[in-house]
Write an enzyme that holds these catalytic residues in place. Structure first.
Site, PDB file in Angstrom:
ATOM      1  N   ASP A 118      30.189  -0.687  75.489  1.00 28.29           N
ATOM      2  CA  ASP A 118      30.007  -2.134  75.703  1.00 28.29           C
ATOM      3  C   ASP A 118      29.752  -2.395  77.181  1.00 28.29           C
ATOM      4  O   ASP A 118      28.890  -3.196  77.555  1.00 28.29           O
ATOM      5  CB  ASP A 118      31.261  -2.916  75.278  1.00 28.29           C
ATOM      6  N   TYR A 137      41.976   4.526  66.279  1.00 26.58           N
ATOM      7  CA  TYR A 137      41.551   3.657  65.182  1.00 26.58           C
ATOM      8  C   TYR A 137      41.977   4.202  63.820  1.00 26.58           C
ATOM      9  O   TYR A 137      42.073   3.463  62.853  1.00 26.58           O
ATOM     10  CB  TYR A 137      40.026   3.458  65.193  1.00 26.58           C
TER      11      TYR A 137
END
Ligand code: NAD
Length: 358
Positions: free
Chosen positions: A250, A141
């Site tokens: 998640d 990221y």
């Protein structure tokens, strides 16, 4: 008095933040703690008002606060914007500028929600309680990225980079967390393929000597994604890099019944720390009263513990959530396990009523 920066953001962000604020107001009265709330626009809301996802003023407001409670950012309205102008840059910039390198994501199954999880009870075990420690300021990221237009092809790249120091500081925290839990740490990586993962393994295995009471094992990320479903009870603390942690948490949220149940705390060497649900802005349900505010409320509970040292108040929130779920209340996402499906603000009101009641 503690100053809390509230950053609601976009989509369901404002809806869940106002429920967490409601709960913190109840905590103030019952536990005699005083909060001062300051609010700032982030993400798409800030782009609409100021043209950027995070203004210097809001960054400063955060730096001057004792802790930050963040909702979520993003939505289709801003999807066409170039990367550096997108709403998601707000949270990435906050993490980077505040040097919040460790993201703690507790995956806890409240007993009442066993039926809300698509995983059978026999796989979930009796006491599902995993702590995912995700590195937050390195990896894909934040590495060098780009897009090159060739004559016949377009090439895009994102670079995964880690320094030894980046790994060491988050690993230290994970070892310490494991030491105070069941004493089991699993490093999740892809060291059969990635150079960064091999560095993670070398450093973490070297550090293990300083933590003789922590049992360390290693697992490839692809296997871990399977093991989380097959045998989640084998995990105590999972340590992993940024992207793997994002994806695995998640997945792990499904074990708990809904992504709307998972809070997180982002810690660094200095305060303020930042607290946020792990989910996004859920534009598909924004404004419908279907958003589950519990992840945000539990993030506020983590804030009370990690930033303010108010363990009893934090526990009171968790207990209240537990009781409300035990009584069969749940938001739309928990409908498979809830007897009474209620709206975002209704569940906030009910949780508030139970704060401080044993
Ligand atoms: P999402 O987490 O917003 O939603 C995924 C699914 O889960 C949706 O069906 C949504 O309705 C449901 N969901 C999420 N939170 C819920 C809640 N509290 N209660 C009930 N249901 C809930 O992920 P997405 O759809 O991939 O992304 C939507 C937007 O959020 C995108 O713009 C994305 O970039 C952004 N995003 C922001 C953050 C953040 O702010 N930290 C994190 C992830 C995604």
């Amino acid at each position: 008095m503690f100053t809390i920066a509230l950053l609601p953001g976009d989509g369901i962000g404002p809806e869940i933040i106002s429920e967490a604020e409601k709960i913190l107001n109840a905590v103030e009265h019952i536990f005699n703690i005083k909060f001062q709330f300051v609010e700032g626009l982030v993400g798409g809301a800030s782009i609409d008002a100021h043209g950027v996802p995070l203004t210097e003023e809001v960054l400063q407001l955060c730096k001057n606060s004792d802790a930050i409670l963040f909702g979520a950012v993003g939505g289709p309205k801003w999807d066409h914007l170039p990367k550096e102008k997108r709403p998601e840059q707000a949270i990435l910039k906050l993490r980077k500028d505040l040097n919040l390198y460790a993201n703690l994501r507790p995956v806890v199954l409240f007993k009442a929600l066993a039926d809300a999880s698509p995983i059978k009870q026999e796989f979930l075990g009796d006491d599902l309680d995993i702590m995912i420690v995700r590195e937050l300021t390195g990896g894909l990221y934040f590495g060098k990225k780009g897009k090159e237009e060739g004559q016949n092809h377009v090439t895009a790249f994102d670079t995964m980079e880690y320094t030894d120091d980046q790994i060491r500081r988050v690993a230290r925290l994970a070892f310490n967390i494991a030491r105070n839990r069941k004493g089991h740490l699993t490093l999740v990586d892809k060291s059969n393929v990635l150079e960064t993962s091999r560095l993670w393994r070398a450093i973490v295995s070297e550090m293990a000597a300083d933590y003789p009471h922590v049992k360390l094992n290693y697992m490839y990320v692809d296997n871990c994604s399977m093991q989380l479903i097959l045998n989640p009870a084998q995990f105590d603390v999972i340590l992993t890099e940024n992207t793997f942690g994002d994806i695995l948490s998640d997945e792990a949220s499904v074990l708990t019944g809904s992504i709307g149940m998972l809070p997180s705390a982002s810690l660094g060497d200095e305060k303020p720390y930042l607290y946020e649900p792990i989910h996004g802005s859920a534009p598909d349900i924004a404004g419908t009263g279907k958003a589950n505010p519990i992840a945000c409320i539990l993030s506020a509970a983590m804030m009370l513990e990690y930033s303010f040292g108010e363990k009893s108040a934090s526990k009171a929130i968790i207990n209240a959530v537990n009781k409300v779920l035990d009584e069969g209340y749940g938001t739309f996402d928990l409908r498979a396990g809830a007897k009474h499906v209620v709206s975002t603000s209704e569940i906030g009101d009910i949780i508030k009523k139970y704060i401080g009641i044993d």
